[in-house]
Scaffold this active site. Structure first.
Site, short mmCIF file in Angstrom:
data_model
loop_
_atom_site.label_atom_id
_atom_site.label_comp_id
_atom_site.label_asym_id
_atom_site.label_seq_id
_atom_site.Cartn_x
_atom_site.Cartn_y
_atom_site.Cartn_z
CG HIS A 18 0.72 -6.40 -3.62
ND1 HIS A 18 -0.60 -5.54 -4.10
CD2 HIS A 18 0.06 -7.33 -2.95
CE1 HIS A 18 -1.67 -6.13 -4.12
NE2 HIS A 18 -1.40 -7.14 -3.49
CG ASP A 117 1.40 -7.90 -7.87
OD1 ASP A 117 0.60 -7.54 -8.90
OD2 ASP A 117 1.82 -7.05 -7.25
#
Length: 982
Positions: A18, A117
């Site tokens: 991520h 995200d």
């Protein structure tokens, strides 16, 4: 002097998979668009940070980072290794730190956006508190965005495990997708991971925009579908491929890799790597090794030590824990020395994929790796392991056809013969040549889209100005809640208190009795229906209820009298009053309510966390303006619900408001045609709720903001019943929307009147002396007010009608039709504003009472034959349950819409016609009063009202539809095993 730099905050959930894509997006924003970026990174106690910090140190100066204080997972069950659960908990347990860091950043920089995200959507409310737009960066395929948006609907429609579905699903523009290839957490719908994925899927539509790391030429069908405007979905911006431009922090082995590649023929080497987190079992490593050897092809393999319990065993560490070569077959290294290179844990992937000797990539199908391979024109062998990788594999093999996928045996093992076969097919055979050709085409397309005039570059440049976007659809001039001299609690102090509570006790609370927290918005019109709902929960299901009441004033006499009459199982607390100086002047009451609730967030958070520490709080219920509190509930592991105090038609309208906002350019009253909602009477713009009359007014932005958040609730209770609004209820319960389940549980009304004034006995004694069904009750609710001119016209109209009446009179207000909304009391002697000599002329057939009367007892009295009402929904339901027909005189909020439904839909109300200036004249009032009380139309309304009354009583009987639906939710609450978490 140079212009102040704009800042963007990026919240990154744990894991190198991520961190890397968001860091790369940050570099694009810094280098090509002149922003400064601060990365906010949650951390977990006991997990090594070396790989993360080494990576962060390589970023340019305009990218700063904050490693948030580590959260602790000691309370989690032993062996719970699912990464998605830990990722989500790391973010939610870091919300206090995120709030502090984002608030600090907003106070000292020109902060214009928060980008997160897909695992960090619980920070949405934090962004709202500091008034910055909220963007979602999806570092994966467009096909996965479609799946996220569709999952809430799929959850409602499909009852079996998704992997057992007989047919694939067909997402817009995508190849068919079988349940077995859905994202990893959805393979077990009873798992915590699935609940988290579903939770975040429901929140996706809250973003102001979705940035997508893909490009049109790669996924034309899915992206074209996403670019089409769709109600309730944020705009989507395909801005990819955004990949690492080079491998950073390279260890000594990097040079060896590249030197070895230099000695190999062009396109001859298969690169084998499972990303920063992927791991195989010992048996699968053995099979892969033998398969590589049997293929006879050259390979460069990044080897990690095996993990028997998880396919993402290196997710949080990105490093292997043991010497991985010790797990390879005996003699393997020596036998493959001339055509294979093995490297432990890590290789410079970008440089390997860009090297001319690399001719194929055996990959786990992580999207970073996929894009890096496509950008360099390297075809793939798709070997998905976890997360959304199986979905990516379907898209790569069946959609864009740049990959071959080996088949696993019935135990899930990919055997050596199969591995050898697909490697040879990719590297030497005709299928591989076709895939190579397609990969080269996509390489050129990726290069073109990233050029200065390319589609992705333009898309990122043309992304809407975040602040104008927020002004249009969000909260105009909203500010971050702060402490005031009136006692509002400081955010930092609350955060420390909550952390202290959690350190003392975490996990499932053992308290026996389910406890419900109800938070009404300010105003008696909001408090009464929520309190009645509380009384129902206590009397029918033996729950305990706590009312937490935001306010900006001292409690009124009416409020305290009403609350003091409640049963012992319902406690109430007024939250510290918001400083009135912080609230805007001269605004609609919706705006005042909204700001009062926002400023009360810290106090509510403190009170709720304290209660959750000592009671088994299973649900928080708010009304339509309390959506900001959903996130506080989620932080503490409490399920949020909404109690919609008005009807199903209004809820259906509000759920359709965001798409209406996008498709209609004029003011709604100017719309030439009515809006036709499923199962409802046509609705003209002039009858829309009050805040929709002026789309530039702040009240409209407030309503639009809250409506978009309705999807965050676990369910919506509606104070109506099926037989009253069959069409609208059916539409709400069957429409294809990512909407929480709707429960029509009404009519929930006051069963009696507490806190009665001395005038109560006089009212009822006077009614006792009147003939049956002869009296018109006239009242505009707890908040409604008329102008002085209208008050006089009403007085004369009642006099001219010749009918008996009981009128609750309030002093006039020439500026507002809801001037008594927050006080429920008249400020002046109301009777002093009536026409001269009026009291004497009507004393034989009329009774006037100032400010208040016992409405329930009046409507249930045999002498009452009609009700002239403002059409507030509480009053409407009270009239329905007692079978009293109506004269509809709407004043504010959604009351005009209610009037349309009552008059044209149910036909239980008459509605007078206003003149060109909006005034109801005395003659028109007299006409409609006589028609209701004596005329043919009135008799028809009375007959229909009696029928509706019988249906209402049936709905709330023990076996009625409303009672059954409420019992269903109560059962869920009683058996809830929620965690009290931070």
């Amino acid at each position: 002097m140079s212009e102040e730099k704009h800042y963007i905050a990026m919240l990154i959930s744990p894991g190198m998979g991520h961190l890397i894509p968001l860091a790369e997006l940050a570099q694009v924003l810094v280098s090509h668009h002149g922003f400064a970026v601060t990365l906010l990174i949650p951390t977990v106690a006991g997990q090594p940070l070396e790989a993360i910090t080494n990576f962060l140190k390589t970023l340019p100066n305009d990218i700063d980072y904050i490693l948030l204080p580590p959260v602790n997972f000691d309370d989690l069950p032993t062996g719970d290794s699912k990464p998605e659960v830990r990722i989500c908990l790391a973010v939610t347990r870091s919300l206090g730190s995120i709030r502090d860091s984002l608030g600090s950043l907003a106070s000292r920089t020109k902060l214009v956006a928060l980008v997160t995200d897909c695992f960090s959507l619980d920070a949405f409310e934090v962004a709202k508190e500091v008034n910055v737009p909220f963007y979602l960066y999806i570092p994966t395929a467009a096909m996965n965005v479609h799946f996220m948006l569709y999952l809430p609907t799929l959850h409602e429609e499909v009852k079996c495990e998704f992997r057992d579905m007989p047919d694939p699903i067909c997402l817009p523009g995508c190849v068919p997708l079988h349940g077995r290839d859905f994202v990893d957490p959805t393979q077990d719908r009873a798992s915590e991971g699935y609940k988290w994925i579903l939770h975040h899927s429901k929140r996706t539509c809250l973003a102001d925009g979705i940035l997508l790391n893909s490009f049109m030429e790669l996924e034309p069908g899915p992206i074209e579908a996403l670019l089409r405007e769709e109600p309730g979905r944020p705009p989507v911006y395909p801005v990819g491929p955004i990949i690492q431009s080079g491998s950073r922090d390279e260890p000594g082995g990097s040079v060896e890799c590249l030197r070895w590649l230099d000695g190999q023929p062009n396109g001859s080497v298969l690169f084998v790597s499972f990303g920063s987190g992927g791991t195989l079992t010992n048996e699968q490593i053995q099979e892969l090794a033998y398969g590589l050897e049997m293929s006879g092809e050259r390979f460069l393999w990044v080897v990690r030590s095996p993990d028997e319990t998880s396919s993402s065993g290196s997710y949080f560490t990105a490093q292997t824990r043991e010497d991985p070569f010790g797990f390879l077959p005996n003699g393997f290294v020596d036998r493959t020395r001339d055509r294979g290179l093995l490297v432990p844990s890590w290789a410079p992937q970008i440089k390997v994929l860009s090297h001319p000797s690399t001719g194929g990539f055996l990959t786990h199908c992580g999207w970073n790796s996929t894009l890096e391979s496509i950008t360099h024109g390297v075809p793939l062998i798709a070997w998905p392991l976890y997360a959304e990788q199986k979905t990516n594999a379907v898209m790569l093999t069946e959609g864009i056809k740049v990959a071959i996928r080996p088949k696993a045996n019935q135990n899930g093992l990919i055997e050596r013969d199969e591995i050898s076969k697909v490697i040879k097919s990719l590297m030497r055979e005709e299928q591989g040549k076709m895939i190579h050709s397609k990969a080269k085409e996509l390489k050129e397309a990726a290069k073109a889209t990233l050029d200065e005039n390319g589609a992705s570059t333009k898309m990122l440049k043309e992304k809407p100005n975040p602040q104008s976007c927020r002004t249009r659809e969000g909260i105009k001039g909203a500010v971050r809640p702060r402490a005031s001299h009136t006692g509002l609690i400081d955010r930092g102090e609350i955060s420390r208190a909550i952390k202290s509570l959690i350190r003392e006790e975490q996990g499932i609370l053992a308290m026996e009795e389910p406890h419900i927290v109800i938070v009404p918005s300010p105003g008696m019109g909001h408090m009464i229906p929520l309190v009645e709902f509380a009384k129902l929960l206590v009397s029918r299901f033996n729950f305990s209820v706590s009312l937490m009441i935001p306010t900006s004033t001292q409690p009124t006499k009416a409020q305290t009298s009403f609350l003091n009459a409640l049963p012992p199982s319902i406690s109430h607390t007024f939250l510290p009053a918001v400083d009135p100086a912080l609230l805007p002047d001269g605004v609609a009451h919706e705006v005042t309510i909204h700001h009062t609730l926002v400023y009360s967030l810290p106090s509510l958070r403190a009170a709720l966390s304290e209660l959750a520490h000592r009671a088994r709080v299973v649900a928080l219920v708010t009304d339509l303006f309390g959506t900001a509190y959903f996130d506080v509930a989620r932080e503490l592991g409490i399920l949020p619900y909404m109690y919609f105090t008005t009807n199903a038609m209004c809820l259906l309208f509000l759920l359709n408001l965001p798409p209406l906002d996008k498709t209609v350019s004029c003011e709604y009253p100017a719309m030439p045609n009515p809006l036709v909602l499923p199962g409802c009477v046509p609705l003209y713009g002039k009858d829309f709720p009050d805040p929709c009359m002026d789309r530039n007014d702040e009240s409209y932005g407030v309503v639009l903001y809250h409506v978009k958040r309705y999807v965050l609730s676990e369910g919506i209770f509606v104070n109506t019943f099926f037989d009253l609004e069959r069409g609208a209820v059916r539409a709400l319960r069957t429409e294809d929307r990512s909407c929480p389940r709707v429960y029509p549980v009404g009519p929930v009304i006051q069963s009696g009147q507490g806190g009665e004034s001395d005038g109560s006995s006089e009212c009822l004694s006077w009614l006792d002396r009147q003939p049956t069904g002869s009296v018109l009750f006239v009242s505009f609710g707890s908040g409604g007010t008329l102008s002085k001119r209208q008050l006089n016209e009403l007085a004369i109209g009642l006099e001219k009608s010749g009918q008996r009446f009981l009128w609750v009179v309030r002093s006039p207000n020439d500026h507002s039709s809801n001037a008594s909304f927050f006080t429920a009391q008249s400020q002046d002697d109301a009777l002093g504003f009536l026409p001269h000599g009026y009291l004497d002329r009507i004393k034989d057939r009329g009774l006037l009472v100032p400010s208040w009367a016992p409405q329930i007892k009046i409507l249930s009295h045999g002498s009452t034959g009609g009700f002239l009402t403002h059409c507030g929904w509480n009053s409407v339901l009270e009239s329905i349950i007692n079978g009293v027909p109506l004269i509809a005189w709407p004043l504010y909020a959604e009351q005009r819409m209610n009037a349309v439904m009552l008059n044209q839909g149910l036909k239980v109300a008459l509605r007078p016609n206003a003149n060109g200036r909006g005034l109801y004249e005395a003659d028109e009032i007299a006409r409609v009063v006589k028609e209701l009380m004596k005329g043919k139309e009135g008799k028809g309304a009375l007959r229909r009202m009696k029928e509706v009354s019988d249906l209402a009583k049936k709905a709330i009987s023990e076996d009625g539809d409303s009672s059954k639906l409420l019992a269903e939710v109560a059962h869920q609450w009683s058996h809830s095993k929620l965690r009290f978490t931070k």
